[in-house]
Design an enzyme around this catalytic site. Structure first.
Site, mmCIF file in Angstrom:
data_model
loop_
_atom_site.group_PDB
_atom_site.id
_atom_site.type_symbol
_atom_site.label_atom_id
_atom_site.label_comp_id
_atom_site.label_asym_id
_atom_site.label_seq_id
_atom_site.Cartn_x
_atom_site.Cartn_y
_atom_site.Cartn_z
ATOM 1 N N LYS A 264 0.865 -1.189 0.000
ATOM 2 C CA LYS A 264 0.000 0.000 0.000
ATOM 3 C C LYS A 264 0.894 1.230 0.000
ATOM 4 C CE LYS A 264 -3.229 2.677 2.905
ATOM 5 N NZ LYS A 264 -4.075 2.718 4.122
ATOM 6 N N ASP A 269 -2.598 10.286 3.375
ATOM 7 C CA ASP A 269 -3.995 9.889 3.537
ATOM 8 C C ASP A 269 -4.747 10.929 4.371
ATOM 9 O OD1 ASP A 269 -6.411 8.631 3.768
ATOM 10 O OD2 ASP A 269 -5.711 7.044 5.123
ATOM 11 N N LYS A 276 -10.251 13.039 7.662
ATOM 12 C CA LYS A 276 -9.794 12.661 9.001
ATOM 13 C C LYS A 276 -9.773 13.876 9.912
ATOM 14 C CE LYS A 276 -6.653 8.847 7.820
ATOM 15 N NZ LYS A 276 -7.333 7.823 8.616
ATOM 16 N N ASP A 287 1.621 6.533 5.473
ATOM 17 C CA ASP A 287 0.644 5.564 4.961
ATOM 18 C C ASP A 287 1.147 4.831 3.715
ATOM 19 O OD1 ASP A 287 -1.751 4.319 5.530
ATOM 20 O OD2 ASP A 287 -2.969 5.696 4.339
ATOM 21 N N ASP A 346 -12.177 7.125 3.395
ATOM 22 C CA ASP A 346 -10.986 6.918 4.228
ATOM 23 C C ASP A 346 -10.586 5.439 4.288
ATOM 24 O OD1 ASP A 346 -8.860 7.633 5.798
ATOM 25 O OD2 ASP A 346 -10.039 7.885 7.649
ATOM 26 N N GLU A 348 -9.442 3.702 1.992
ATOM 27 C CA GLU A 348 -8.905 3.765 0.633
ATOM 28 C C GLU A 348 -7.849 2.703 0.357
ATOM 29 O OE1 GLU A 348 -7.649 5.369 3.089
ATOM 30 O OE2 GLU A 348 -5.503 5.105 2.759
ATOM 31 N N ARG A 350 -7.687 -0.475 0.903
ATOM 32 C CA ARG A 350 -8.203 -1.708 0.291
ATOM 33 C C ARG A 350 -8.618 -1.474 -1.161
ATOM 34 N NH1 ARG A 350 -12.626 -2.066 4.964
ATOM 35 N NH2 ARG A 350 -10.959 -0.910 6.009
HETATM 36 N N1 BES Z 1 -4.286 4.637 6.801
HETATM 37 C C1 BES Z 1 -5.456 4.417 7.561
HETATM 38 C C2 BES Z 1 -5.235 3.445 8.732
HETATM 39 C C3 BES Z 1 -4.439 3.996 9.881
HETATM 40 C C4 BES Z 1 -5.008 4.895 10.757
HETATM 41 C C5 BES Z 1 -3.151 3.562 10.097
HETATM 42 C C6 BES Z 1 -4.280 5.373 11.825
HETATM 43 C C7 BES Z 1 -2.428 4.028 11.169
HETATM 44 C C8 BES Z 1 -2.977 4.937 12.032
HETATM 45 C C9 BES Z 1 -6.564 3.829 6.683
HETATM 46 O O1 BES Z 1 -6.571 4.277 5.386
HETATM 47 C C10 BES Z 1 -7.855 4.225 7.301
HETATM 48 O O2 BES Z 1 -8.132 5.384 7.336
HETATM 49 N N2 BES Z 1 -8.620 3.250 7.770
HETATM 50 C C11 BES Z 1 -9.862 3.513 8.387
HETATM 51 C C12 BES Z 1 -10.851 2.477 7.924
HETATM 52 C C13 BES Z 1 -12.256 2.749 8.322
HETATM 53 C C14 BES Z 1 -12.784 3.984 7.638
HETATM 54 C C15 BES Z 1 -13.109 1.550 7.972
HETATM 55 C C16 BES Z 1 -9.668 3.446 9.901
HETATM 56 O O3 BES Z 1 -8.898 2.592 10.372
HETATM 57 O O4 BES Z 1 -10.240 4.273 10.601
HETATM 58 ZN ZN ZN Z 2 -4.775 4.888 4.610
HETATM 59 MN MN MN Z 3 -7.658 6.089 5.187
#
Ligand code: BES
Ligand code: ZN
Ligand code: MN
Length: 488
Positions: A264, A269, A276, A287, A346, A348, A350
């Site tokens: 990834k 992000d 966010k 990210d 968010d 994204e 996947r």
């Molecule tokens: N890059 C983030 C995951 C992340 C968040 C990694 C904080 C490290 C620290 C990912 O893209 C994301 O935002 N995931 C969301 C998914 C949700 C919207 C289903 C998350 O984990 O909040």
């Molecule tokens: Zn992300």
């Molecule tokens: Mn995200």
């Protein structure tokens, strides 16, 4: 910086600028420290009598001009409880000692800290080299003031006993250290510098450094032709064009199926339209940590000339909000033909990975591992010491867990149970891109598993381990590279 390995070297004959000797809790001398004490007519014990040092972890005591020793300096390194001291604690002790010796007038450090693990010489060498590299690492390219000189001290890993030759492991350890440092350098770069084009250039640059490493960059137009509507949807809000980066390391016969690593590479992000919150959003420059670990592992293989074929595929995009950005509720079509309702922009990672995972099928890989900072839920479940592993093949999962234990870059398996898949349903598309508040790491992996049915596959969620505080760790380069070594 020059590291080496020396077997059968008595402590009082070791030459260098500083000797490292282990002392355990309550000033229990290690065998090597015991020898130094005898050679110096009891000077070591006499210094310990002062009571300034007791052998606790993170304590140390510097001695100068100890009689009977060749090194001018002797650093007594606190190693804690003797019964609990193992090769990983040894690594911590090496790191602590190296950090203390930084910026001193020292070039050659002779470490006997692992002397008592003579039957695990390979692990001693691996952990010592990795920890020393960790201690030396600095990311100072953007500091114009108070810039400290890079740490160049070489480490001699010494054993008093005659131990099995570990110089092959030394080469591997240096390769892994170089790969980890490369991953950290890429990850630590901020989003305004490290965008998808920067990663593509870094790939091309890496390709020029090794003869058996070739690089291919797919542009947005190429991805459109391939039907990668999911990956491209993430990038719509960004002025930075997406790139699909392919690294091909050819260390074995051409007819050997490659191991595929898919990363990834979200270079920043913001969350997109599902923006966010501001607190710590700067950390979303990390990210692309999964992508960085693919770069680092491929570099490590090339450095150590590992006899294996590896193909690395990186989906590099920036996730930004704008008038052109994907909206929550938009429906996109992936390369596989599966339609996806983007319920949260968010989620994204996947969306990027599913197209990269479909694409990698064309290499007929022996197995596929994807690496991603995919879910905040992973940090809730496992914290920052251990990454999550999910797989569609238990034998593969076991092999990865074992490689992680060998090198001390640990993964922990979570269940990829079919029942979780119902959480990903969408009203009007084949799949939704979120699974609700429960089991976020598992539902994310479930989403990916829809696109990996044709091969043996494992997923590493490194959201908790790719960085700590504000610094990239280079993980899981050690785990991935150890796995590749174990497979070669
Ligand atoms: N890059 C983030 C995951 C992340 C968040 C990694 C904080 C490290 C620290 C990912 O893209 C994301 O935002 N995931 C969301 C998914 C949700 C919207 C289903 C998350 O984990 O909040
Ligand atoms: Zn992300
Ligand atoms: Mn995200």
């Amino acid at each position: 910086m020059n590291n080496s390995f020396k077997s059968n070297l008595p402590v009082n004959q070791a030459e260098g600028d500083c000797l490292l000797l282990a002392v355990y809790a309550d000033n229990t001398l290690s065998a090597a420290a015991e020898v130094a004490n005898k050679a110096s007519n009891g000077a070591i014990k006499a210094f310990l009598e002062y009571g300034d040092f007791t052998g606790k972890t993170d304590e140390s005591l510097m001695l100068y001009d100890v009689a009977g020793l060749q090194c001018k300096r002797t650093l007594l390194v606190g190693c804690g409880d003797k019964a609990e001291f193992d090769v990983f604690k040894l690594g911590d002790a090496v790191k602590a000692a190296m950090s203390k010796l930084a910026n001193k007038n020292i070039e050659v450090i002779v470490s006997y800290l692992g002397d008592e693990f003579a039957d695990q010489a390979d692990a001693v060498v691996m952990q010592s080299i990795l920890s020393a590299a960790d201690a030396r690492y600095q990311f100072t390219v953007h500091k114009t003031e108070n810039n400290e000189a890079p740490l160049k001290q070489g480490l001699v890993i010494a054993f008093t006993a005659a131990v099995a030759d570990a110089s092959g492991t030394l080469v591997q350890a240096e390769g892994i250290a170089a790969g980890s440092a490369f991953a950290r350098d890429l990850s630590n770069q901020p989003g305004n510098i490290c965008h998808p084009t920067y990663l593509a250039e870094a790939a091309k640059d890496l390709g020029t450094q090794f003869e058996n490493l070739s690089v291919e960059i797919l542009e947005e137009a190429d991805m459109e032709t391939l039907g990668m509507g999911s990956l491209l949807s993430v990038s719509l809000g960004s002025d930075q064009p997406a790139k699909l980066i392919v690294l091909k390391y050819n260390g074995a016969a051409d007819d050997q199926a490659p191991i595929a690593l898919v990363g990834k590479g979200v270079t920043f992000d913001t969350g997109g339209i599902s923006l966010k919150p501001g607190l710590n959003m700067d950390e979303m420059k990390f990210d692309m940590g999964g992508a960085a670990s693919v770069f680092g592992s491929v570099k490590a293989c090339a450095e150590m000339k590992l006899a294996i074929n590896v193909v690395g595929v990186i989906g590099a995009v920036e996730n930004m909000p704008s008038a052109r950005a994907t909206r929550p509720g938009d429906i996109v079509k992936s390369m596989s033909g599966t339609t996806i309702e983007v319920l949260n922009t968010d989620a994204e990672g996947r969306l990027v990975l599913c197209d990269a995972l479909t694409y990698v099928g064309k290499y007929k890989p022996k197995l596929v591992i994807d690496i991603a900072t995919l879910t905040g839920a992973c940090i809730v479940a496992l914290g920052r010491d251990i990454c999550a592993l999910l797989a569609n093949d238990q034998e593969l999962a076991d092999d990865i867990l074992k490689s992680g234990r060998t090198i001390g870059d640990t993964a922990w398996q979570l269940p990829l149970h079919a029942s979780y898949k119902k959480l990903l349903k969408s009203a009007h598309a084949d799949l939704g891109n979120i699974g609700g508040p429960a089991a976020g790491t598992i539902t994310a992996a479930c989403f990916l598993s829809h696109f990996t049915k044709d091969y043996r596959w494992a997923h590493l969620d490194v959201a908790g381990t790719a960085w700590t505080g504000k610094d990239a760790t280079g993980r899981p380069v050690p785990l991935l590279t150890q796995f590749l070594i174990d497979q070669a």
